[in-house]
Scaffold this active site. Structure first.
Site, PDB file in Angstrom:
ATOM      1  N   LYS A   1       0.855  -1.188   0.000  1.00 19.05           N
ATOM      2  CA  LYS A   1       0.000   0.000   0.000  1.00 19.05           C
ATOM      3  C   LYS A   1       0.889   1.235   0.000  1.00 19.05           C
ATOM      4  O   LYS A   1       1.959   1.244   0.643  1.00 19.05           O
ATOM      5  CB  LYS A   1      -0.899  -0.030   1.244  1.00 19.05           C
ATOM      6  CG  LYS A   1      -2.003   1.015   1.254  1.00 19.05           C
ATOM      7  CD  LYS A   1      -2.891   0.863   2.496  1.00 19.05           C
ATOM      8  CE  LYS A   1      -4.023   1.857   2.537  1.00 19.05           C
ATOM      9  NZ  LYS A   1      -4.872   1.687   3.733  1.00 19.05           N
TER      10      LYS A   1
ATOM     11  N   SER B   1      -9.777   1.499   2.669  1.00 16.86           N
ATOM     12  CA  SER B   1      -8.917   2.309   1.824  1.00 16.86           C
ATOM     13  C   SER B   1      -7.809   1.521   1.106  1.00 16.86           C
ATOM     14  O   SER B   1      -7.197   2.041   0.182  1.00 16.86           O
ATOM     15  CB  SER B   1      -8.256   3.386   2.674  1.00 16.86           C
ATOM     16  OG  SER B   1      -7.400   2.807   3.647  1.00 16.86           O
TER      17      SER B   1
ATOM     18  N   SER C   1      -9.894  -0.968   6.869  1.00 12.48           N
ATOM     19  CA  SER C   1      -9.318  -0.722   5.536  1.00 12.48           C
ATOM     20  C   SER C   1      -8.594  -1.905   4.908  1.00 12.48           C
ATOM     21  O   SER C   1      -8.228  -1.838   3.736  1.00 12.48           O
ATOM     22  CB  SER C   1      -8.365   0.480   5.586  1.00 12.48           C
ATOM     23  OG  SER C   1      -9.098   1.681   5.590  1.00 12.48           O
TER      24      SER C   1
END
Lengths: 500, 475
Positions: B77, B152, B176
């Site tokens: 990420k 996310s 997330s």
């Protein structure tokens, strides 16, 4: 930070014997002073990272992701900083407690993260005091310490291309982050100080304590000790007035001047029917004046909240007690030791400790020196730097020569100066012989005194008639005749003995 | 490579059946072919990946003993700092920034011999539940391009689900990792707070953030978690306890394990088809020998409100460092305050500004007690209620998200509804507990449903045992 913490309105226990005289303000007025001192702790590395804690050096060399507040960097607490904070807290008679770091949020270019990590509602040290040594007027006084907490320092901005060196008219600013993250102990004193001299004595005593426990080098000129000063005035007996906080005080002398200037300013305002506004003021050492930096309305809302990147700091009784056991003797205890062992005044003891001569004095006494003559030399005839030039044995031997009457007080002073000059191996007995210092035999002195009485019969009659000032004349004549070898006390005694 | 698990790929590389360079090139090729329509990756780190893979091959050839995931490609990420490689957090304000240091997880991946092949797309600063809040592009659900991948960490979930990479790391502050895992039909794990170092993870909400793995299967997820977990002196909130060997326990089964179904997680806000799957999962566990019963975590009902005070409050402070002074984008102006204004106005997106304002307000003088103080008390209650539940149960079972993947361009315009996406995941973050999402069948729309396994702090072993059984019996 104390602007929003705790109640500082009430005076902590002090043992001040009487209202100190203060010529700086009109009769009937007094100044209320509370100091916040930031001391840089003498750790090897920074408070939350492994970068070196060093003064000087090329800009932006002692930096790392944590110091620069780079995204993702996390603080890790420096154990040595906590230890030094505890040491200082104990030396300031504080309670050391479980403490929590908080974030103080505000924007400033030299503050890398947009928040300063500090301690807020749970500081590591609370409720202590320090004793300012006796001044000219007599006794020592206790000044309350509200708290002494850990926080990180900011970087340093240099504002370039402007006339004032301040940000407002700068063309651009340069930032050095070497200082950012250096551990600070903010020591918040209670408003127990009443005169500029007391405030200076407080800072000086605090510095001595910090140096004694090895927490800081205490150098105001290098910024390792910085003082913010809260000043208000009131008519004696009335409630507290509105206070102003003064920043940019960089020397002890400046501190005294700033306090007296600010007190006068506030009294003049009140006398002319105006009110003192609560504000932060800037001290200008060149003009000798303070000016508004920001008003209360402009004060930032720091939005303190517990720092989630750190855990609670709970030193626990074991650690605290081991630190306490390892504390060195503190200035207050050192002064008390001198008063106990000699007939020195409280003021004299303070001077000797301030000069760092007390260990020499105590060792000399233990080596058989005469206590009072030893401390008299330390108080009047030696500077702090001289300690290393003398041995306790040498100083003790010198005082023994005096006690035995082998040298006079005046000769002893000369002898001491010679010992300091020659260094630790100097032998006072040998130097006395070399300089021809031999105490005048008493029959020799008697003969001279008798001769002078005969030589100046009119003056002698005046002396016998009670005109004591004539004593000086005769002593002077004896000294002249003996080329200073006579002991002043012996001369006085001989003269008095001949009085009918 | 789709059919090959990360552990199998690791074995092939160790045994010389395939080289790490081949595996890496295959992944890079797939990214090149298929990511354009997906938007899962912010950037493929091609050179870095090839160099690392070649080094692994050299070590394998030299006969070095390698770990189970050596040579296996992984995507990170884009809020995980990678030295010299762009790290944007999905934000304009970090455009072009290359961190001068590696996050601890990156160091550990390198120690495990893994090959970072790219950084994945995300909602800006991890604020969002659909990966539509990225300042660069929205990520699409690889199973249905009209749907969001969740967020996310939507880029990581989509990259694994699409078979671009076998493994990825995400971060989970309020769900997330788990919610996008559920939406994309992969396994996603949020470990106990403090299990995985946060050093080098760009903070959203420091007291809630935790890095965790995405994988196509439970065993791969366990192996990746084992590679990154464990104490780190660089993170003061890191847990000192050694991480257990969960891989060795994956086959233990659930016989006698006590599984609770908390009713607060199965109420009106949860879609019927999702609820059915959770009950089916509970039945399957019971059939496998677990003792299943209903329970309650009453304070969980207030967790969402508390979260939307605490997380923005911490974020408002965490994001203060993006001031244009030392790194990232700067918009010059005549004075410093104006420079701050311009830089932050241009650099942050709408949702980030929303949360900075929310958080600033919640911490303001006069409001602190009412908002932040109260939220912290709720947090304490949530922990107490979980503790009570875990006296009777070893794990809890719940939906991961209230629905299957929702259509794109819908909830992103309705923040409150979007926030409610996190209703089942947030309580665990507040408590600091571990939880993971395991695919368990599909909803009425044919899209995957994730079942969430929750465990008490340090309860990863039991959590993975349950997940392994669910994976085996999943429809």
């Amino acid at each position: 930070m104390s602007e929003s913490v705790g109640g500082t309105g009430e005076t902590f226990v002090t043992n001040r014997p009487q209202q100190p005289q203060n010529p700086a303000v009109p009769d009937g007025w007094e100044i209320i002073i509370g100091l916040e001192v930031h001391a840089e702790l003498a750790t090897h590395t920074k408070l939350f990272s492994g970068s070196l804690n060093e003064f000087g050096g090329e800009p932006n060399t002692n930096i790392d992701p944590v110091t620069l507040g780079l995204p993702g960097a996390l603080p890790v607490l420096n154990r040595q900083a906590v230890e030094l904070a505890i040491r200082t807290g104990l030396a300031l008679n504080c309670t050391v407690q479980r403490s929590v770091f908080a974030r103080k949020n505000y924007f400033y270019p030299d503050m890398p993260k947009g928040y300063q990590i500090s301690q807020y509602d749970l500081p590591i040290n609370v409720d202590g005091w320090l004793e300012i040594p006796a001044g000219q007027d007599g006794a020592a006084t206790r000044i309350g310490i509200e708290r002494a907490h850990l926080e990180e320092d900011t970087g340093k901005s240099s504002h370039m291309g402007g006339a004032s060196g301040r940000i407002h008219d700068a063309a651009y600013s340069l930032i050095d982050f070497n200082r950012a993250g250096v551990p600070l102990l903010e020591i918040v004193g209670r408003p127990d100080l009443r005169t500029a001299d007391e405030a200076k004595a407080y800072v000086s005593e605090l510095r001595d304590i910090l140096v004694a426990v090895g927490a800081s080098d205490g150098k105001m000129e290098e910024g390792s000790m910085r003082v913010d000063c809260n000043v208000s005035v009131r008519r004696i007996g009335e409630g507290l007035g509105t206070r102003c906080e003064i920043k940019n005080v960089n020397t002890l002398r400046g501190l005294g001047r700033a306090i007296d200037y600010e007190a006068r300013r506030q009294i003049d305002l009140i006398n002319s029917g105006e009110e003192v506004q609560q504000e932060t003021r800037h001290w200008n050492d060149d003009t000798g004046r303070t000016s508004t930096l920001r008003s209360k309305e402009e004060a930032t809302d720091y939005r303190y909240f517990p720092e989630p990147d750190l855990v609670v700091v709970d030193p626990g009784p074991e650690w605290i007690e081991s630190v306490r056991a390892a504390l060195p003797m503190l200035p207050r205890e050192r002064r008390a030791r001198l008063v106990e062992r000699t007939e020195v005044s409280a003021r004299g003891a303070a001077i000797v400790v301030e000069r760092g001569l007390d260990n020499l004095v105590v060792a000399a006494i233990e080596a058989g020196g005469d206590p009072n003559r030893t401390i008299t030399h330390a108080e009047h005839n030696l500077a702090g730097d001289d300690a290393g030039r003398l041995t306790p044995e040498g100083l003790a031997a010198l005082t023994r020569l005096e006690v035995e009457g082998a040298v006079t007080a005046t000769q002893a002073k000369t002898l001491l100066a010679a010992m300091v000059e020659r260094g630790p191996s100097a032998d006072p007995v040998a130097i006395a012989a070399e300089l021809g210092f031999e105490a005048m035999k008493s029959d020799e002195l008697d003969a001279i005194v008798d001769r002078l009485i005969a030589e100046f019969p009119d003056d002698w009659a005046k002396f016998c008639g009670g005109e004591n000032k004539v004593m000086g004349f005769f002593v002077g004549q004896v000294m002249k005749a003996t080329q200073g070898k006579a002991d002043g006390k012996a001369v006085t005694a001989a003269l008095n003995a001949r009085k009918p | 490579m789709n059919a090959v698990s990360a552990l199998e790929l690791g074995r092939q590389i160790r045994d010389g059946e395939r080289s790490a360079v081949e595996a890496t090139d295959a992944v890079l090729a797939r990214i090149g072919e298929r990511d354009a329509g997906l938007g899962a990756l912010r950037e493929a780190t091609v050179e870095h990946a090839r160099t690392t893979a070649a080094e692994i091959d050299r070590r394998v050839a030299a006969g070095e003993a390698m770990g189970p995931l050596a040579g296996v490609p992984v995507a990170l990420k884009d809020n995980i700092c990678t030295r010299g490689l762009p790290t944007t957090c999905g934000s304009r304000i970090l455009e072009g920034w290359r961190p001068p240091y590696d996050a601890t997880v990156v160091t550990r991946l390198a120690a495990a011999g893994m090959v970072t092949v790219g950084k994945t797309n995300m909602d800006e600063f991890a604020m969002g539940s659909s990966t539509e809040n990225s300042a660069y592009e929205a990520t699409v659900n690889p199973l249905d391009s009209s749907r969001v991948p969740g967020g996310s960490s939507g880029g990581s979930a989509a990259a694994v689900a699409a078979g671009l990479v076998p493994l990825a790391l995400g971060s989970d502050t309020g769900g997330s990792i788990r919610q996008p895992a559920a939406f994309c039909g992969v396994v996603g794990v949020k470990p106990t707070y403090g299990r995985v170092s946060r050093f080098g993870l760009v903070a959203y909400a420091s007291s809630l953030d935790q890095i965790g793995p995405f994988a196509t299967n439970v065993a791969d997820a366990a192996a990746l978690l084992e590679a990154i977990a464990g104490h780190d002196a660089m993170d003061s909130t890191s847990i000192p306890e050694a991480f257990p060997d969960i891989t060795a326990r994956l086959g233990d089964g659930v016989d006698g394990l006590r599984v609770g179904l908390p009713r607060e997680f199965l109420g009106d806000g949860i879609a019927e088809d999702v609820r059915r799957r959770v009950h089916a999962a509970a039945d399957a566990l019971a059939a496998a020998g677990a003792v299943v019963d209903e329970t309650s975590v009453p304070a969980a009902a207030h967790a969402l409100s508390a979260y939307y005070i605490i997380a923005p409050a911490e974020a408002s402070s965490n994001l203060s460092r993006f001031d244009g002074v030392r790194f990232g984008v700067r918009k010059d102006a005549p004075t410093t305050p104006e420079m701050y204004d311009l830089t932050r106005s241009a650099g942050f997106g709408h949702e980030v500004k929303n949360r900075i304002m929310l958080g600033t307000y919640a911490l303001s003088a006069g409001y602190y007690d009412a908002y932040y103080g109260t939220a912290q008390k709720v947090r304490t209650l949530v922990i107490a209620d979980f503790d009570a539940a875990y006296e009777r149960f070893d794990v809890l079972l719940a939906p991961t998200a209230p629905t299957t993947a929702f259509p794109r361009n819908t909830l992103v315009h309705d923040p409150v509804k979007l926030y409610q996406q996190d209703i089942c995941t947030i309580p665990t973050n507040l408590a600091g507990h571990p939880a993971m999402s395991v695919p368990f069948g599909t909803g009425d729309d044919g899209l995957p449903v994730g079942v969430q396994v929750l465990a008490p702090a340090l309860g990863e072993v039991d959590m993975f045992r349950v997940a392994a059984v669910l994976e085996e019996v999943a429809p």
